[in-house]
Design a protein around this motif. Structure first.
Motif, PDB file in Angstrom:
ATOM      1  N   ASN A 150     -13.061 -15.019  12.995  1.00 39.17           N
ATOM      2  CA  ASN A 150     -14.003 -14.906  13.642  1.00 39.17           C
ATOM      3  C   ASN A 150     -15.034 -16.124  14.813  1.00 39.17           C
ATOM      4  O   ASN A 150     -15.936 -16.042  15.561  1.00 39.17           O
ATOM      5  N   LEU A 151     -14.060 -16.503  14.603  1.00 44.10           N
ATOM      6  CA  LEU A 151     -14.324 -18.356  15.391  1.00 44.10           C
ATOM      7  C   LEU A 151     -14.296 -18.203  16.184  1.00 44.10           C
ATOM      8  O   LEU A 151     -14.620 -19.065  17.610  1.00 44.10           O
ATOM      9  N   PHE A 152     -13.567 -17.109  16.841  1.00 41.68           N
ATOM     10  CA  PHE A 152     -12.972 -16.881  18.372  1.00 41.68           C
ATOM     11  C   PHE A 152     -13.710 -15.911  18.785  1.00 41.68           C
ATOM     12  O   PHE A 152     -13.495 -14.859  18.746  1.00 41.68           O
ATOM     13  N   HIS A 153     -13.668 -15.972  20.538  1.00 39.73           N
ATOM     14  CA  HIS A 153     -13.878 -14.179  21.131  1.00 39.73           C
ATOM     15  C   HIS A 153     -12.843 -13.596  20.967  1.00 39.73           C
ATOM     16  O   HIS A 153     -11.565 -14.008  21.123  1.00 39.73           O
ATOM     17  N   ILE A 154     -13.193 -12.289  20.773  1.00 40.45           N
ATOM     18  CA  ILE A 154     -11.618 -11.263  20.389  1.00 40.45           C
ATOM     19  C   ILE A 154     -12.353  -9.978  21.446  1.00 40.45           C
ATOM     20  O   ILE A 154     -13.421  -9.340  21.080  1.00 40.45           O
ATOM     21  N   PRO A 155     -11.718 -10.148  22.840  1.00 38.81           N
ATOM     22  CA  PRO A 155     -12.048  -9.098  23.221  1.00 38.81           C
ATOM     23  C   PRO A 155     -11.773  -7.364  22.848  1.00 38.81           C
ATOM     24  O   PRO A 155     -13.031  -7.385  23.982  1.00 38.81           O
ATOM     25  N   GLN A 156     -10.816  -7.300  22.053  1.00 38.13           N
ATOM     26  CA  GLN A 156     -10.685  -6.153  22.087  1.00 38.13           C
ATOM     27  C   GLN A 156     -12.273  -5.789  20.562  1.00 38.13           C
ATOM     28  O   GLN A 156     -12.846  -4.597  20.871  1.00 38.13           O
ATOM     29  N   GLN A 157     -12.966  -6.449  20.367  1.00 39.08           N
ATOM     30  CA  GLN A 157     -13.950  -5.935  19.803  1.00 39.08           C
ATOM     31  C   GLN A 157     -14.926  -5.407  21.447  1.00 39.08           C
ATOM     32  O   GLN A 157     -16.010  -4.610  20.580  1.00 39.08           O
ATOM     33  N   GLU A 158     -15.428  -6.644  22.035  1.00 40.15           N
ATOM     34  CA  GLU A 158     -16.239  -6.176  22.918  1.00 40.15           C
ATOM     35  C   GLU A 158     -16.001  -5.076  23.316  1.00 40.15           C
ATOM     36  O   GLU A 158     -16.871  -3.665  23.917  1.00 40.15           O
ATOM     37  N   GLU A 159     -14.494  -4.667  23.823  1.00 39.05           N
ATOM     38  CA  GLU A 159     -14.015  -3.179  24.366  1.00 39.05           C
ATOM     39  C   GLU A 159     -14.663  -2.310  23.207  1.00 39.05           C
ATOM     40  O   GLU A 159     -15.620  -1.287  23.744  1.00 39.05           O
ATOM     41  N   ALA A 160     -13.919  -2.440  22.177  1.00 40.81           N
ATOM     42  CA  ALA A 160     -14.655  -1.268  21.056  1.00 40.81           C
ATOM     43  C   ALA A 160     -16.731  -0.966  20.811  1.00 40.81           C
ATOM     44  O   ALA A 160     -16.767   0.120  20.653  1.00 40.81           O
ATOM     45  N   SER A 198     -25.850 -15.797  10.174  1.00 45.41           N
ATOM     46  CA  SER A 198     -26.398 -14.792   9.343  1.00 45.41           C
ATOM     47  C   SER A 198     -25.513 -13.925   8.301  1.00 45.41           C
ATOM     48  O   SER A 198     -25.795 -13.734   7.121  1.00 45.41           O
ATOM     49  N   HIS A 199     -24.540 -14.017   8.750  1.00 48.91           N
ATOM     50  CA  HIS A 199     -23.661 -12.455   7.822  1.00 48.91           C
ATOM     51  C   HIS A 199     -22.119 -12.987   8.382  1.00 48.91           C
ATOM     52  O   HIS A 199     -22.195 -13.154   9.731  1.00 48.91           O
ATOM     53  N   GLY A 200     -21.394 -12.156   7.777  1.00 50.08           N
ATOM     54  CA  GLY A 200     -19.570 -12.707   8.424  1.00 50.08           C
ATOM     55  C   GLY A 200     -18.803 -11.136   7.539  1.00 50.08           C
ATOM     56  O   GLY A 200     -19.154 -11.261   6.323  1.00 50.08           O
ATOM     57  N   SER A 201     -17.496 -11.786   7.442  1.00 51.57           N
ATOM     58  CA  SER A 201     -16.339 -10.788   7.378  1.00 51.57           C
ATOM     59  C   SER A 201     -14.879 -11.465   8.072  1.00 51.57           C
ATOM     60  O   SER A 201     -15.281 -11.338   9.228  1.00 51.57           O
ATOM     61  N   THR A 202     -14.339 -12.024   7.600  1.00 50.59           N
ATOM     62  CA  THR A 202     -13.356 -12.973   7.759  1.00 50.59           C
ATOM     63  C   THR A 202     -12.174 -11.601   8.240  1.00 50.59           C
ATOM     64  O   THR A 202     -12.254 -12.085   9.320  1.00 50.59           O
ATOM     65  N   PHE A 203     -11.935  -9.998   8.199  1.00 50.59           N
ATOM     66  CA  PHE A 203     -11.373  -9.449   8.855  1.00 50.59           C
ATOM     67  C   PHE A 203     -11.722  -8.727  10.078  1.00 50.59           C
ATOM     68  O   PHE A 203     -11.699  -7.472   9.640  1.00 50.59           O
ATOM     69  N   GLY A 204     -13.357  -8.433   9.532  1.00 46.25           N
ATOM     70  CA  GLY A 204     -13.693  -7.721  10.472  1.00 46.25           C
ATOM     71  C   GLY A 204     -14.013  -8.055  11.917  1.00 46.25           C
ATOM     72  O   GLY A 204     -14.232  -8.796  12.807  1.00 46.25           O
ATOM     73  N   GLY A 205     -13.350  -6.724  12.653  1.00 47.77           N
ATOM     74  CA  GLY A 205     -13.186  -6.477  13.753  1.00 47.77           C
ATOM     75  C   GLY A 205     -11.617  -7.308  14.896  1.00 47.77           C
ATOM     76  O   GLY A 205     -11.410  -7.900  15.683  1.00 47.77           O
ATOM     77  N   THR A 206     -10.811  -7.348  13.636  1.00 46.64           N
ATOM     78  CA  THR A 206      -9.143  -8.641  13.867  1.00 46.64           C
ATOM     79  C   THR A 206      -8.773  -7.853  15.466  1.00 46.64           C
ATOM     80  O   THR A 206      -9.326  -6.666  15.030  1.00 46.64           O
ATOM     81  N   PRO A 207      -7.945  -8.365  15.606  1.00 43.31           N
ATOM     82  CA  PRO A 207      -6.889  -7.368  16.647  1.00 43.31           C
ATOM     83  C   PRO A 207      -6.665  -6.096  16.641  1.00 43.31           C
ATOM     84  O   PRO A 207      -6.524  -5.021  17.155  1.00 43.31           O
ATOM     85  N   LEU A 208      -5.947  -5.771  15.634  1.00 44.50           N
ATOM     86  CA  LEU A 208      -5.689  -4.474  14.658  1.00 44.50           C
ATOM     87  C   LEU A 208      -6.379  -3.433  14.673  1.00 44.50           C
ATOM     88  O   LEU A 208      -6.083  -2.724  15.100  1.00 44.50           O
ATOM     89  N   ALA A 209      -7.311  -3.803  13.864  1.00 44.16           N
ATOM     90  CA  ALA A 209      -7.894  -2.642  13.857  1.00 44.16           C
ATOM     91  C   ALA A 209      -9.197  -2.726  14.973  1.00 44.16           C
ATOM     92  O   ALA A 209      -8.946  -1.201  15.422  1.00 44.16           O
TER      93      ALA A 209
END
Length: 401
Positions: free
Chosen positions: A77-87, A278-289
């Motif tokens: 999540n250091l980078f923009h993940i377009p699929q997160q925005e769509e979901a 303030s909060h985070g998740s290494t695997f939260g919102g991966t392109p696969l998920a």
């Protein structure tokens, strides 16, 4: 390798004995059917504990996952993940929320909700009122904070010391709720249906009181929709049945059709409380998920699965009342959509095993409640098939009670 070989949990296992597993190893699924390692077929009325809401291996989700597997799996999540925005936009479209945080499970979503509520009251509202009221018989997860939020002592055994900041009230008890609110109360957290706690439905009058209390005292309303969301009760989210507008909603289970994913949704006023770092998740919102989430949400839209769950749920309840409602062993049939509980006058563990033996899978909700969780695409023929097994199992149980 047979089911009995792989399902054992003896001292030679490399796994922790965390689960009391059924003596079945499931290896294949399609629609409402599952097959074990011995080739036996089962009608699935568990849906992986309300996870496979589209049935097993739905094409809409599988195709998106396969496409994403050939493209990109993880970047952080250091980078923009377009699929997160769509979901996220799809979730916002079908909820009263304005912002979404993606994680990996329902427990993580509830953990994020607890953190967001506290940080909002401390940093944004400046009240310092961070105690959260939850309810007896609730279930919110297995992390230290979420098991403490859970209103069942059995999940807390051996895990002391537990985090502070939670107070418990009896479910649907108006006077107890009013007495529980004090100068430290910052939020109320609840399930619309206590699925794990016995398929207990929220009283509409109690829901109205909760809304009034939140308005009058400046409390945040957190609704745990981990099991009841994603069309399960006949609406996108169960709180829609009650006309509530939560400040925070948590979702998981059916959100990814079997792919591990969770989400916390919240109103715009809370956005600032979860600023950078303030909060985070290494695997939260991966392109696969996100591929799984987008495929799932689009299938819900295209096939109007919440509406279908409502229709099939009504049929299921009607048939249950007609076929087993008069049995002396049956105390009550209750639920919403395709989350149905059958409370019995006797323990149901033996009934569960008897149903498994003839090819029907369901789960319990406490010692005396059968919980039915078919997928949202279940057919009337499959419902009739399941009820035929239930009639036989309950008739046999009546003889022994």
């Amino acid at each position: 390798m047979t089911a009995s070989n792989v399902s054992g949990q003896g001292t030679d296992s490399a796994l922790f004995p965390t689960y009391a597993r059924y003596p079945i190893a499931l290896v294949k699924g399609e629609g409402s059917r599952l097959w074990d390692a011995n080739g036996k077929c089962y009608l699935d009325f568990m849906s992986g504990l309300a996870v496979t809401n589209l049935g097993h291996a739905p094409k809409q989700v599988r195709d998106r996952l396969v496409e994403q597997l050939d493209t990109l799996w993880h970047v952080s999540n250091l980078f923009h993940i377009p699929q997160q925005e769509e979901a996220a936009k799809l979730l916002v479209k079908h909820s009263c929320a304005d912002a979404v945080f993606f994680c990996n499970s329902g427990a993580e979503a509830n953990e994020a909700a607890i953190k967001l509520a506290r940080r909002y009251q401390n940093v944004i509202a400046g009240t310092g009122r961070t105690e959260i009221i939850t309810f007896q018989q609730s279930f919110h997860g297995r992390t230290l904070a979420t098991l403490t939020a859970t209103g069942q002592d059995k999940v807390k055994d051996g895990f002391a010391p537990l985090p502070e900041g939670f107070r418990y009230a009896p479910f649907n008890d108006k006077d107890a709720l009013l007495q529980a609110i004090n100068h430290n109360t910052g939020a109320i957290m609840l399930e619309m249906i206590q699925a794990e706690g016995g398929v207990n439905l929220l009283d509409p009058a109690f829901a109205e009181l909760i809304a009034q209390c939140c308005e009058e005292h400046g409390l945040l309303l957190i609704v745990d929709e981990v099991q009841t969301g994603m069309g399960r009760t006949g609406r996108w989210f169960a709180h829609e049945h009650y006309g509530l507008e939560p400040d925070i909603i948590t979702s998981a289970k059916g959100l990814g059709s079997g792919f591990p994913v969770g989400a916390m949704l919240a109103k715009a006023k809370l956005r600032e409380a979860f600023g950078p770092g303030s909060h985070g998740s290494t695997f939260g919102g991966t392109p696969l998920a996100m591929a799984a989430v987008i495929g799932t949400l689009l299938a819900h839209e295209e096939e109007e699965l919440a509406k279908r769950a409502d229709e099939m749920g009504q049929y299921l309840v009607q048939q249950l009342h007609a076929k087993i409602g008069a049995m002396s062993i049956v105390k009550e049939i209750r639920g919403l959509g395709l989350l149905i509980g059958i409370e019995c006058h006797a323990p149901v563990a033996g009934m569960l095993a008897a149903a498994q033996a003839v090819g029907l899978l369901f789960v319990t909700a406490g010692p005396n409640v059968i919980r039915l969780l078919p997928n949202l695409k279940v057919t009337k023929e499959e419902i009739d098939e399941a009820i035929e097994v239930l009639v036989h199992v309950l008739e046999s149980a009546e003889v022994t009670v």
